[in-house]
Design a protein around this motif. Structure first.
Motif, mmCIF file in Angstrom:
data_model
loop_
_atom_site.group_PDB
_atom_site.id
_atom_site.type_symbol
_atom_site.label_atom_id
_atom_site.label_comp_id
_atom_site.label_asym_id
_atom_site.label_seq_id
_atom_site.Cartn_x
_atom_site.Cartn_y
_atom_site.Cartn_z
ATOM 1 N N PRO A 34 0.794 -1.231 0.000
ATOM 2 C CA PRO A 34 0.000 0.000 0.000
ATOM 3 C C PRO A 34 0.827 1.282 0.000
ATOM 4 N N ILE A 70 -7.327 3.579 0.042
ATOM 5 C CA ILE A 70 -6.310 4.632 -0.010
ATOM 6 C C ILE A 70 -6.926 5.781 -0.794
ATOM 7 N N GLY A 95 -4.421 0.444 4.371
ATOM 8 C CA GLY A 95 -4.366 0.643 2.927
ATOM 9 C C GLY A 95 -4.937 -0.502 2.127
ATOM 10 N N ILE A 97 -6.517 6.588 4.954
ATOM 11 C CA ILE A 97 -6.179 5.173 4.892
ATOM 12 C C ILE A 97 -7.176 4.386 5.732
#
Length: 612
Positions: free
Chosen positions: A24, A55, A51, A47
């Motif tokens: 991520p 995102i 993630g 977030i």
């Protein structure tokens, strides 16, 4: 044998994602760099679940025109370069045009953008590489990118994601490094709906230093040196930590080339050599450094994730970094670089280091009026015979078992700019520490460590001023090396001869050693040659010979320095303090340990609860 056929665009993007999108934080890096290239002054990152679930990156940049939205997600489509000449002068963070296409191929992707001057925003969505048509949406000027369910269509990659806390820690570290690169941009980071980090935009150097303190810790500014030096088309600026502020791991090292955070072996080698004489074994320095140079002089297109660069003039960059940092650290004389009490004072009072030729007077201890001299510790220093001090110049006083007092009188009145930085000795503790009084309070000095540094620097200076002696090998030694190292021996033969090492190439992968420096008699000559030639082949220069000689000089200095337990007279203690103030790197001994510390009156009052 299967037939050769072109790969589908979706598979091409997923292969590219395997190179660019590792986790991520890789997605966050690509999206935030796009925001910075768009001229954003504010970037907000949301977030969820580290993630893996969401995102979202929002910015107030220039935005994307409606008819370019679909093209923005296509492979190798970019507004940042358009010709080979542009590729040689890359000034943007991104330039390949792969990021959005790669991300959208391994996640549920949405891009909403409103170009500056446009009345409305538009939004496109991509699900696993399948793009939908753009439609109107509500959004202020700028762009938002949403990446949901990362690697949902690549289960093998999703299995390798770590715990939520671990993945978010990588994102947090990444955002801090980007925030140091662009101190004029405001960054906000939220996790699972909760604000985690807010880094306000810095408008001046003081605010930039506050941001550095937020990332590296509030103690870093007071324990760092400001760097600002330019030469040969290179400009280095930023902050380097004092050796006493080192860490057990290299997690506080940030080096930027034209605004891009990089990890480079040339840079790491130059920094390590600059700290070689002052850093304790196994410790790592802290620094935030910015190198600016002509984009033509650096190739940023050598790593898929843009972590590495290649310098065209590698040796020039290495020597520039080493000399700048080495000279800056050499100015850390005891008493002169004690650090400011807080960020405000450091930003206002500590001048930026600029490498200028030091005046001749800087290498000598200050001369005090009506001075006497002493040399019982080989310290040819002149100092002021204050009332009561002159009478002690040649007097041996009786000493108690643990604490010996140098003078039964208070420190003489003197203006702050006239009193020596380390003050005057008032006592010796257990034959190990010198206690001195200066205008700020109490100074504690490890007398062996301090004298060891002084002796070491004198030995190095004497070695540098004398011709290097070499001795002939009784029997020439054949050493097997790589072909690259053998070529380096041939290319740098004259430079090696200046250090007393005479080598000649004996074949495609061999050299013959005929002379070695006399000081290194008894060393492992074969290993020495391999080390030196290895550095020459990789970096174009080597300090291995000098480092070995310095190790021997350091051993000599250690054995030639005053030992713990020895009782010093008052003149000897004061002479040691004066010599410390005039000696380069005297804040640390040869092994990187501190030689002195300051306890201010405020700290002493706090210990004894005075004023409460």
């Amino acid at each position: 044998m299967p037939v050769i056929r072109p790969l589908p665009p979706e598979l091409i993007n997923q292969i590219a994602a395997g190179e660019v999108i590792e986790r991520p934080s890789s997605v966050v890096k690509e999206l935030v760099e796009n925001s910075l290239d768009a001229g954003a002054t504010r970037v907000e990152v949301d977030i969820e679940q580290g993630g893996a679930r969401l995102i979202r990156v929002r910015d107030d940049g220039c935005g994307i025109a409606p008819d370019e939205l679909q093209l923005a997600v296509a492979s190798h489509a970019t507004s940042k370069i358009g010709s080979f000449d542009d590729l040689e002068h890359v000034a943007s963070m991104g330039f390949r045009g792969e990021a959005l296409a790669s991300v959208s191929s391994v996640a549920r992707f949405a891009l909403t953008s409103r170009a500056q001057g446009q009345d409305a925003a538009f939004r496109i969505e991509v699900d696993g590489g399948r793009m939908q048509a753009a439609r109107p949406a509500q959004h202020p000027p700028g762009s938002s990118v949403e990446v949901r369910d990362l690697f949902y269509n690549v289960p093998a990659r999703r299995k390798f994601l770590r715990a939520e806390r671990t993945e978010f820690a990588h994102i947090d570290d990444l955002l801090k490094s980007l925030a140091l690169a662009r101190s004029s941009v405001e960054f906000r980071l939220n996790h699972n709906g909760k604000p985690v980090r807010i880094l306000r935009a810095a408008r001046d150097q003081h605010a930039a230093l506050l941001r550095v303190a937020e990332v590296l810790g509030e103690d870093f500014p007071a324990q760092s040196l400001r760097i600002d030096h330019a030469a040969a088309g290179l400009h280095l600026s930023g902050w380097v930590g004092l050796p006493t502020a080192s860490r057990s791991q290299a997690d506080s090292q940030f080096f930027y080339v034209n605004g891009r955070l990089v990890r480079d072996r040339v840079v790491a080698h130059a920094v390590r050599q600059a700290y070689a004489d002052v850093l304790f074994h196994g410790r790592y320095p802290c620094f935030v450094l910015y190198l600016e140079l002509d984009p033509v002089g650096v190739d940023v297109n050598v790593h898929p994730a843009k972590h590495e660069v290649r310098f065209r003039e590698q040796r020039l960059v290495h020597d520039f970094l080493f000399r700048t940092l080495h000279e800056a650290l050499a100015q850390t004389r005891a008493g002169h670089m004690g650090g400011a009490p807080d960020v405000d004072a450091q930003a206002q009072a500590m001048p930026a280091f600029r490498m200028n030729p030091a005046p001749a007077a800087a290498t000598a201890a200050p001369a005090w009026p009506n001075a006497f001299s002493q040399s019982r510790l080989s310290l040819g220093v002149r100092e002021e015979p204050l009332a009561g001090y002159a009478a002690l110049a040649g007097e041996a006083r009786p000493l108690p078992a643990a604490l010996s007092f140098a003078a039964p009188m208070p420190m003489p009145d003197a203006a702050d700019d006239e009193a020596p930085p380390l003050g005057f000795a008032i006592a010796q503790l257990k034959g190990v520490y010198i206690l001195a009084e200066n205008t700020h309070g109490l100074v504690l000095v490890d007398m062996h460590a301090a004298h060891e540094r002084i002796t070491y620097e004198k030995l190095k200076a004497g070695r540098a001023s004398s011709n290097l002696r070499s001795q002939m090998m009784l029997v020439p030694l054949n050493v097997s090396v790589s072909a690259k190292e053998a070529a380096a021996a041939e290319e740098h033969a004259d430079a090696l001869a200046e250090w007393g090492l005479e080598l000649s190439r004996s074949g495609p992968s061999g050299v013959v050693v005929r002379r070695i420096p006399a000081l290194l008699e008894g060393a492992d000559v074969a290993q020495l040659c391999r080390d030196v030639l290895g550095e020459l082949a990789q970096h174009g220069s080597s300090r291995r010979l000098q480092e070995l000689e310095n190790e021997l000089l350091a051993t000599m200095a250690c054995h030639g320095s005053v030992r713990a337990g020895r009782r010093l007279t008052t003149p000897e203690m004061n002479a040691l303090l004066r010599e410390m103030e005039a000696t380069e790197r005297s804040g640390q001994c040869n092994h990187g340990r501190p030689t002195w510390t300051q306890l201010s009156m405020a700290e002493l009052d706090k210990l004894f609860l005075r004023g409460r």
